[in-house]
Design an enzyme around this catalytic site. Structure first.
Site, mmCIF file in Angstrom:
data_model
loop_
_atom_site.group_PDB
_atom_site.id
_atom_site.type_symbol
_atom_site.label_atom_id
_atom_site.label_comp_id
_atom_site.label_asym_id
_atom_site.label_seq_id
_atom_site.Cartn_x
_atom_site.Cartn_y
_atom_site.Cartn_z
ATOM 1 N N ASP A 1 -62.012 3.171 -49.037
ATOM 2 C CA ASP A 1 -62.529 4.538 -49.013
ATOM 3 C C ASP A 1 -61.859 5.285 -50.155
ATOM 4 O OD1 ASP A 1 -63.826 6.847 -48.187
ATOM 5 O OD2 ASP A 1 -62.139 7.452 -46.927
ATOM 6 N N GLU B 1 -68.312 2.667 -50.853
ATOM 7 C CA GLU B 1 -69.444 3.585 -50.734
ATOM 8 C C GLU B 1 -70.034 3.841 -52.121
ATOM 9 O OE1 GLU B 1 -69.100 6.971 -47.421
ATOM 10 O OE2 GLU B 1 -67.282 6.687 -48.583
ATOM 11 N N ASP C 1 -58.762 8.649 -42.798
ATOM 12 C CA ASP C 1 -59.154 7.864 -43.958
ATOM 13 C C ASP C 1 -59.165 6.363 -43.691
ATOM 14 O OD1 ASP C 1 -59.440 10.161 -45.550
ATOM 15 O OD2 ASP C 1 -57.269 10.253 -45.801
#
Ligand SMILES: [Zn+2]
Length: 393
Positions: free
Chosen positions: A185, A273, A354
Site C-alpha cells: 500500500d 493499487e 495501513d
C-alpha cells in the site's frame, strides 16, 4: 531484451560547442515539423505523415538558408522526426497531451541511432561528427549498442543513455501463489506499507530541499531578468541544480527499495493499487506530497525489475476501498476518516489502517489473478502491469 544504461560524459569546450549545435538543430527540426503539422491540421484537418516530413527536411537542407543543418549528423535530425511521430502516436492513444514546442532552456536531447562506438579501455565515446568524448563507465553493459541519446540538463551536466539489445530473454513468469505474494500500500505518512507489516518511511527529500529552493528562487527574482544578466543566469543554474539533486535522490531511493523488494525477497508476486497518480496530482492539497513520494516512478521501476526476474506485478483498480475493508472477514466500514490510524472490526480483530489496507490489496489481487471467488466486491480485474524492461531517467 532491451536495456538502457546511463553514464556521465565530460565533453571539452570544443565538443560542448558541437553538442550544443546538435541539440539546437535537433530541437529546431522538431519544432519546425510540429509547426508544419499543426498548420496543416488547421487547414485540412489531417496530420502530415512522417515520410512526407522526411522528404521536406531533405529538400530544406539543400536550400541556402538552411545549409547549417548539413553540419550535424543527419540521422539525429531524422530521429527528431521520429520522436515527434511517437509523441503524436501517444497523443492519439490518449496516453499524453498534445506535443508541445521544445524550449531552449529545458533539458536538451538528441539521439544517434547509428555509428556510435565506445572504447571501453580508454573510456571514450565516439559519436558521428564528435569523437573522443570522455565518458565515465561506472558499470559495464551487455549487448549490442542500438541507440545512444545525449542529454544536457538545465544545470549544465551531460549524460548519455545507451540502449542495448541482447539475445537474452526475460525469464518465464512464476505462478502466482498466495504465500509468495506481498501486498504493497503506497501512502503519504509512509512511502510504502507491506502486507508483511513492514513500514517504509517516506523520503521527504523535496520538503527538505524546498527551503533551499525557495531561497534560491527568491534571489533569482532580484536579478535582472529582462536583460538575462550573467547573475540571473547563474541563479537559474543554482535553482536547476537543487531540482536535479532532489530528482536524483528520489530516483536513487526508488531504485534501492525496488531492488530490495524484487531481488532480495522470496516473494514472486507484488500486489499494488493502480493509482492514477496523474489524476490525483490535480488535487492541489495532496499534490506536492504525492509528487514527492513519486508513486508513478515506483510502479514503473517495480514493473520492469519484476519482469527481469520473472516476477509478477498484480494491479487492482483504485476504487477498491482497501482502507475501509477488513482483510480477514471482508466487512466494510461505512466511513473511515483519514485521521483514523487504527480500528476494530466487528469480527473482533484490531487493525492498523495501513497494514490492513496492504493485506486487502494482496487478497483482492490474488483473487482476481487466480480467478477465485471474489471475496471483496470490485468491478476491476487484476492485470499484469506492462513493462518495457527499459530504465529511464
Ligand atoms: Zn473483520
Amino acid at each position: 531484451m532491451l536495456k538502457a544504461y546511463k553514464y556521465s560524459i565530460y565533453p571539452n569546450k570544443e565538443q560542448r560547442g558541437s553538442l550544443a549545435h546538435h541539440f539546437g538543430c535537433a530541437r529546431w527540426v522538431y519544432n519546425w515539423a510540429l509547426a508544419k503539422t499543426k498548420a496543416y491540421y488547421e487547414q485540412e484537418n489531417k496530420h502530415l505523415s512522417r515520410r512526407f516530413l522526411q522528404d521536406c527536411l531533405v529538400a530544406l537542407k539543400k536550400t541556402e538558408d538552411h545549409a547549417w543543418l548539413g553540419d550535424v549528423n543527419s540521422q539525429s535530425l531524422l530521429s527528431s522526426l521520429f520522436h515527434l511521430h511517437q509523441a503524436y502516436q501517444n497523443f492519439f492513444k490518449k496516453r499524453v497531451r498534445m506535443p508541445k514546442f521544445k524550449k531552449k532552456h529545458n533539458r536538451q536531447t538528441y539521439a544517434c541511432p547509428q555509428h556510435v562506438t565506445l572504447d571501453q579501455t580508454n573510456q571514450r565515446l565516439h559519436l558521428p561528427k564528435i569523437k573522443n568524448i570522455n565518458i565515465r563507465l561506472h558499470r559495464s553493459f551487455e549487448g549490442k549498442i542500438k541507440t545512444v541519446t545525449l542529454t544536457k540538463t538545465p544545470s549544465g551536466k551531460y549524460y548519455t543513455s545507451i540502449l542495448t539489445e541482447s539475445n537474452a530473454t526475460h525469464p518465464a513468469l512464476a505462478p502466482v501463489k498466495k504465500e509468495k505474494t506481498i501486498g504493497i500500500d503506497l501512502g503519504l505518512n509512509h512511502f510504502a506499507i507491506t502486507s508483511q507489516g513492514e513500514k517504509i518511511a517516506s523520503p521527504k527529500f523535496l520538503k527538505k530541499s524546498l527551503k533551499r529552493l525557495g531561497i534560491n528562487q527568491k534571489i533569482r527574482t532580484r536579478k535582472d531578468y529582462k536583460n538575462k544578466s550573467t547573475n540571473y543566469k547563474k541563479q537559474c543554474i543554482k535553482v536547476a541544480k537543487t531540482h536535479e539533486r532532489v530528482a536524483n535522490r528520489r530516483y536513487d531511493f526508488i531504485q534501492q527499495y525496488t531492488a530490495r523488494l524484487v531481488c532480495e525477497s522470496q516473494a514472486t508476486s507484488f500486489a499494488v493499487e493502480d493509482l492514477h497518480v496523474k489524476g490525483m496530482i490535480k488535487n492541489r492539497k495532496l499534490a506536492r506530497s504525492i509528487a514527492d513520494s513519486s508513486w508513478g516512478t515506483f510502479l514503473r521501476v517495480l514493473s520492469y525489475k519484476s519482469k527481469w526476474h520473472g516476477k509478477n506485478v498484480l494491479t487492482i483498480g483504485r476504487f477498491v476501498a482497501s482502507s475501509k475493508t477488513c482483510h480477514a472477514c471482508g466487512h466494510k466500514e461505512k466511513v473511515m476518516p483519514l485521521q483514523v490510524r487504527e480500528w476494530d472490526c466487528v469480527c473482533g480483530l484490531s487493525h492498523d489502517r495501513d497494514i490492513n489496507a496492504s493485506k486487502v490489496i494482496k487478497k483482492q489481487a490474488i483473487a482476481d489473478a487466480l480467478g477465485l471467488s471474489v471475496c471483496i466486491k470490485s468491478s476491476f480485474t487484476a492485470k499484469s502491469v506492462s513493462a518495457d524492461g527499459v530504465t529511464r531517467g
